[in-house]
Design a protein around this motif. Structure first.
Motif: not given
Length: 183
Positions: A61-62, A68-72, A117-121
């Motif tokens: 989930k994280k 999603a946050a990385g995309i934004v 994961a934000l940076f990967v996304g």
């Protein structure tokens, strides 16, 4: 664990990798970017992120929330960088600086508290937008998140199957030690 018992695990993971590649070839044509060659690489990355996030549904989930946050964040950087075009060379570096601050602050807010994961996304999104002809914010978002879910599902399957296999190896040993305490 003996080699003959361990080798089952790499074979199991290879079989999963085989099926994820086959799935990619089936799903690619359904993605919103015409004439693509598949995005299995996104699934493989999120599969690995599942392990980095702790091999659990909560970790998955994280990963999804941070993708999603990385995309934004990526979209905001692209729009802000374009808006700051008057800064020339510094337009995008300033946009990155401004956007990274709230991104790092997310580490204090579950389920966004897995910033890698934000940076990967974000990296996947930037790569997608840079190297996939015809990509739009919407098509890149849909594709990245669909493949993220596929990879997370494979991470869950890997952990579940390995856990069941390893438990099956322990069960006969546990029964033998109960029946024959001298062993």
């Amino acid at each position: 664990m003996s080699w003959s018992k361990f080798i089952v695990i790499p074979i199991m993971v290879a079989a999963l990798a085989f099926t994820i590649q086959a799935l990619d070839q089936l799903v690619a044509g359904l993605m919103p970017v015409a004439d693509n060659v598949g995005f299995g690489w996104i699934a493989f990355i999120s599969w690995a992120m599942y392990f980095m996030a702790g091999c659990s549904l909560g970790g998955g989930k994280k990963v999804f929330c941070n993708y999603a946050a990385g995309i934004v964040a990526s979209v905001v950087i692209m729009l802000l960088g374009a808006a700051l075009g008057g800064l020339g060379f510094f337009a995008f570096p300033v946009a990155v600086f401004v956007v990274v601050i709230p991104c790092i602050c997310l580490e204090r807010i579950p389920p966004f508290d897995f910033v890698p994961a934000l940076f990967v996304g974000a990296g996947i999104f930037f790569g997608f937008m840079s190297y996939v002809p015809g990509a739009t914010f919407a098509s890149a978002t849909v594709t990245e998140l669909v493949y993220c879910v596929i990879g997370l599902g494979y991470g869950w399957m890997t952990v579940t199957l390995r856990g069941k296999y390893e438990a099956s190896l322990q069960a006969p040993n546990d029964e033998a030690s109960v029946e024959h305490p001298s062993h």
